[in-house]
Design a protein around this motif. Structure first.
Motif, PDB file in Angstrom:
ATOM      1  N   THR A   9       0.546  -0.991   0.288  1.00  0.00           N
ATOM      2  CA  THR A   9      -0.158   0.166   0.078  1.00  0.00           C
ATOM      3  C   THR A   9       1.026   1.240   0.150  1.00  0.00           C
ATOM      4  O   THR A   9       2.128   1.499   0.469  1.00  0.00           O
ATOM      5  N   LYS A  10       0.455   2.487  -1.058  1.00  0.00           N
ATOM      6  CA  LYS A  10       1.404   3.508  -1.371  1.00  0.00           C
ATOM      7  C   LYS A  10      -0.032   4.501  -0.317  1.00  0.00           C
ATOM      8  O   LYS A  10      -0.741   4.942   0.009  1.00  0.00           O
ATOM      9  N   PRO A  11       1.137   5.790   0.126  1.00  0.00           N
ATOM     10  CA  PRO A  11       1.278   6.523   0.761  1.00  0.00           C
ATOM     11  C   PRO A  11      -0.128   7.049  -0.442  1.00  0.00           C
ATOM     12  O   PRO A  11      -1.600   7.715   0.578  1.00  0.00           O
ATOM     13  N   GLU A  12      -0.425   7.279  -1.626  1.00  0.00           N
ATOM     14  CA  GLU A  12      -1.263   8.057  -2.860  1.00  0.00           C
ATOM     15  C   GLU A  12      -2.667   6.676  -2.465  1.00  0.00           C
ATOM     16  O   GLU A  12      -3.885   7.204  -2.561  1.00  0.00           O
ATOM     17  N   ASP A  13      -2.905   5.501  -2.390  1.00  0.00           N
ATOM     18  CA  ASP A  13      -3.273   4.627  -1.912  1.00  0.00           C
ATOM     19  C   ASP A  13      -4.216   4.685  -1.352  1.00  0.00           C
ATOM     20  O   ASP A  13      -4.987   5.330  -0.825  1.00  0.00           O
ATOM     21  N   ILE A  14      -3.737   5.400   0.168  1.00  0.00           N
ATOM     22  CA  ILE A  14      -4.301   5.940   1.500  1.00  0.00           C
ATOM     23  C   ILE A  14      -5.055   6.524   1.278  1.00  0.00           C
ATOM     24  O   ILE A  14      -6.571   7.388   1.703  1.00  0.00           O
ATOM     25  N   ASP A  15      -4.318   8.450   0.778  1.00  0.00           N
ATOM     26  CA  ASP A  15      -5.366   9.475   0.312  1.00  0.00           C
ATOM     27  C   ASP A  15      -6.597   9.327  -0.724  1.00  0.00           C
ATOM     28  O   ASP A  15      -7.521   9.626  -0.210  1.00  0.00           O
ATOM     29  N   ALA A  16      -6.202   7.905  -1.819  1.00  0.00           N
ATOM     30  CA  ALA A  16      -7.536   7.559  -2.759  1.00  0.00           C
ATOM     31  C   ALA A  16      -9.018   7.411  -1.712  1.00  0.00           C
ATOM     32  O   ALA A  16      -9.928   8.468  -1.748  1.00  0.00           O
ATOM     33  N   LEU A  17      -8.291   6.452  -0.371  1.00  0.00           N
ATOM     34  CA  LEU A  17      -8.900   5.661  -0.599  1.00  0.00           C
ATOM     35  C   LEU A  17     -10.224   6.703   0.602  1.00  0.00           C
ATOM     36  O   LEU A  17     -11.863   6.836   1.369  1.00  0.00           O
ATOM     37  N   ALA A  18      -9.537   7.403   1.151  1.00  0.00           N
ATOM     38  CA  ALA A  18      -9.734   8.448   2.198  1.00  0.00           C
ATOM     39  C   ALA A  18     -11.086   9.856   1.290  1.00  0.00           C
ATOM     40  O   ALA A  18     -11.727   9.867   2.044  1.00  0.00           O
ATOM     41  N   SER A  19     -10.393  10.167   0.706  1.00  0.00           N
ATOM     42  CA  SER A  19     -11.008  11.224  -0.002  1.00  0.00           C
ATOM     43  C   SER A  19     -12.579  10.250  -1.048  1.00  0.00           C
ATOM     44  O   SER A  19     -13.537  10.783  -1.006  1.00  0.00           O
ATOM     45  N   SER A  20     -12.336   8.902  -0.900  1.00  0.00           N
ATOM     46  CA  SER A  20     -13.958   8.007  -1.505  1.00  0.00           C
ATOM     47  C   SER A  20     -14.652   8.050  -0.854  1.00  0.00           C
ATOM     48  O   SER A  20     -15.893   7.905  -1.060  1.00  0.00           O
ATOM     49  N   THR A  21     -14.363   7.538   0.541  1.00  0.00           N
ATOM     50  CA  THR A  21     -14.960   6.869   1.433  1.00  0.00           C
ATOM     51  C   THR A  21     -15.579   8.245   2.514  1.00  0.00           C
ATOM     52  O   THR A  21     -16.114   8.107   3.114  1.00  0.00           O
ATOM     53  N   GLY A  22     -14.271   9.534   2.554  1.00  0.00           N
ATOM     54  CA  GLY A  22     -15.075  10.425   3.971  1.00  0.00           C
ATOM     55  C   GLY A  22     -13.956   9.656   5.415  1.00  0.00           C
ATOM     56  O   GLY A  22     -14.654  10.363   6.337  1.00  0.00           O
ATOM     57  N   GLN A  23     -13.821   8.698   5.284  1.00  0.00           N
ATOM     58  CA  GLN A  23     -12.741   8.256   6.343  1.00  0.00           C
ATOM     59  C   GLN A  23     -11.478   8.009   6.257  1.00  0.00           C
ATOM     60  O   GLN A  23     -11.265   7.581   5.469  1.00  0.00           O
ATOM     61  N   LEU A  24     -10.595   8.578   7.145  1.00  0.00           N
ATOM     62  CA  LEU A  24      -9.240   7.722   7.632  1.00  0.00           C
ATOM     63  C   LEU A  24      -9.152   6.372   8.083  1.00  0.00           C
ATOM     64  O   LEU A  24      -8.899   6.142   9.022  1.00  0.00           O
ATOM     65  N   ASP A  25      -8.596   5.839   7.049  1.00  0.00           N
ATOM     66  CA  ASP A  25      -7.932   4.291   7.489  1.00  0.00           C
ATOM     67  C   ASP A  25      -6.240   3.938   6.997  1.00  0.00           C
ATOM     68  O   ASP A  25      -5.794   4.509   5.727  1.00  0.00           O
ATOM     69  N   LEU A  26      -5.563   4.338   8.177  1.00  0.00           N
ATOM     70  CA  LEU A  26      -4.237   4.477   7.507  1.00  0.00           C
ATOM     71  C   LEU A  26      -3.455   2.820   7.028  1.00  0.00           C
ATOM     72  O   LEU A  26      -2.800   2.457   7.143  1.00  0.00           O
ATOM     73  N   GLY A  27      -4.388   1.966   7.499  1.00  0.00           N
ATOM     74  CA  GLY A  27      -4.071   0.614   7.332  1.00  0.00           C
ATOM     75  C   GLY A  27      -4.977  -0.383   5.776  1.00  0.00           C
ATOM     76  O   GLY A  27      -4.643  -1.480   6.362  1.00  0.00           O
ATOM     77  N   PRO A  28      -4.685   0.471   5.444  1.00  0.00           N
ATOM     78  CA  PRO A  28      -6.144  -0.489   3.741  1.00  0.00           C
ATOM     79  C   PRO A  28      -5.205  -1.762   3.460  1.00  0.00           C
ATOM     80  O   PRO A  28      -3.867  -1.018   3.157  1.00  0.00           O
TER      81      PRO A  28
END
Ligand code: CS2
Length: 481
Positions: free
Chosen positions: A222-241
């Motif tokens: 998982t890369k930092p960009e993946d964490i950002d993109a997931l947060a933008s699409s779900t509205g929740q922050l997950d640091l361990g997807p």
């Protein structure tokens, strides 16, 4: 970095009791075994919560603790993605910080299975023979100390505590891509136990179980960009997807500690885990076809300037190469599992590699090659040599590994080589002058190559190495056809 967003949180009101401890918690197990186990528990019940152990770094615990150890499994198909929240992990312990807490978790009588993904090098064995490496510094430390540092050390010291407390052993369920992985771990644990206490070794041999498994799912880091993109699409922050492909397979020998009767394992059969008597045919198929091709594409693709496996197989020269590798050199080397259509398996593999949504870096797969080559490429080569089949594609892949571990690419740029033998390999290569001398020096590394195979491959390897250096990767592969 979306710090303003609410953190992902746990939905289930109660947590199941832990029945499994997982050693080496990282992305692969969280996207594979943990998902199956959660589904099996939902389907058929049982207390199969998981306690994850990080052997070294606190990073995973620090990412997951503020979100109650819940994380998102993001499935990336060529046509879109689906998200699933995984709640099976109860806690993460960091062995470096508190080894005794880890031993207590492992000795808990509710824990009936210890799953492992500690990577090839985590078993502290000799890759060429599979035997425990008793001169490994971690093993030497663990033989002298009650609080261990290595994965085999944790298994042994925990089993020792269980025996002393009159608690049956746990089943050791390894999920690493090693040949005959269950028997390999059993051999390592028993060799270690014998050095400590013969009675402990006999007890483990009688009452313990080490089923072999074949695990499969492509899970890029998982890369930092993946964490950002997931947060933008779900509205929740997950640091361990975790990000993974749709495909998954788990084949497990149905041989769990008998003392636990029907409660010895989750209801794996209910969720598509294949329970078999012997996993060898599946393991050969997967390690040779998938991982063998992965490593070949990783070294050659990296040297040709490709960043990911999907980019590599999108290059027509490599598409032809990998199909020829499967058809002419890997498929004839092993007996397929009953009922599996190997042509269809190879076709499906190609599309899995080509999935553009999976950005699996060639550099990531190239890591730890000294530990991976024997089971991924060298066993296949040995079987082909014995049958008199020539293997230009496999030989070229090994030559590419030799160039890679030399630490300089074909354009003279440094390579960040990650391998437990990195320094030794680099120094062997740089102290040798000609291509022939470099190949000879690397073939002499007995942890990787046995002497007989080294002698058989020498001339062909020099030819392939020379060609890669003189003409580049694409031209060399093009000539093989
Ligand atoms: C890969 C594997 O990193 C690697 O060495 O070959 O992790 C591979 O993706 C998995 O074994 C697929 O099941």
């Amino acid at each position: 970095m979306h710090a303003e967003l609410p953190r992902l949180s746990r939905e289930a009101p109660t947590m199941p009791k832990a029945g499994i401890v997982h050693l080496g918690l990282a992305a692969f197990f969280r996207a594979h075994g943990a998902v199956y186990i959660e589904e099996a528990m939902k389907a058929s019940g049982g207390d199969w919560g998981i306690i994850g152990i990080s052997l070294q770094s606190p990073r995973m615990r620090d990412q997951l603790a503020p979100q109650a150890f819940v994380y998102t499994a993001q499935e990336l198909g060529p046509e879109g993605e689906t998200l699933k929240k995984i709640e099976i992990i109860q806690d993460v312990l960091v062995a470096r910080e508190d080894p005794d807490a880890v031993l207590q978790a492992l000795a808990n009588p509710d824990v009936r299975i210890v799953t492992l993904t500690v990577t090839e090098k985590g078993y502290c064995h000799d890759p060429a023979t599979g035997a425990l490496n008793t001169s490994h510094p971690d093993i030497r430390f663990d033989l002298e100390n009650e609080l261990p540092v290595s994965a085999p050390g944790y298994l042994i010291r925990a089993l020792q505590r269980r025996k002393a407390a009159g608690v049956p052993p746990f089943t050791v369920l390894t999920c690493d891509n090693l040949p005959d992985n269950g028997r390999l771990v059993k051999g390592i644990v028993l060799a270690f136990a014998k050095l400590l206490d013969a009675e402990l070794a006999a007890w483990i041999e009688d009452e313990g179980r080490f089923p072999a498994t074949m695990v499969d799912r492509i899970v890029p880091a998982t890369k930092p960009e993946d964490i950002d993109a997931l947060a933008s699409s779900t509205g929740q922050l997950d640091l361990g997807p975790v990000l993974h492909e749709p495909f998954r397979q788990w084949v497990v020998e149905d041989d769990f500690v008998p003392a636990y009767g029907a409660a010895a394992r989750p209801d794996f059969g209910a969720v598509g885990v294949e329970l078999v008597e012997n996993v060898t045919a599946h393991e050969h198929m997967k390690l040779r076809m998938l991982n063998g091709a992965h490593s070949s594409l990783a070294y050659l693709g990296y040297l040709a300037g490709h960043e990911t496996i999907a980019d590599t197989v999108a290059d027509p020269v490599f598409a032809t190469y990998v199909k020829g590798l499967w058809r002419n050199e890997i498929l004839p080397s092993f007996k397929a599992p009953d009922g599996v259509d190997m042509e269809a398996y190879a076709d499906a593999l190609f599309w899995r590699f080509a999935n553009p949504a999976i950005r699996h870096r060639t550099w990531q797969i190239a890591m730890d090659g000294s530990q991976k080559l024997p089971q991924r490429l060298l066993g296949t080569l040995r079987d082909n040599v014995a049958s008199g089949r020539s293997c230009p594609r496999l030989v070229t892949a090994v030559a590419a590994w030799m160039i890679y571990v030399g630490g300089t690419d074909l354009n003279g740029k440094d390579i960040d080589v990650r391998d437990p033998l990195a320094e030794r390999l680099k120094s062997l290569s740089s102290h040798a002058g000609t291509c022939t001398e470099k190949v000879t020096a690397l073939l002499g590394v007995a942890d990787v190559f046995d002497a007989e195979l080294a002698a058989q491959l020498q001339t062909q390897l020099v030819g392939a190495y020379d060609s890669l250096v003189a003409q580049g990767v694409r031209q060399t592969l093009g000539e093989i056809g």
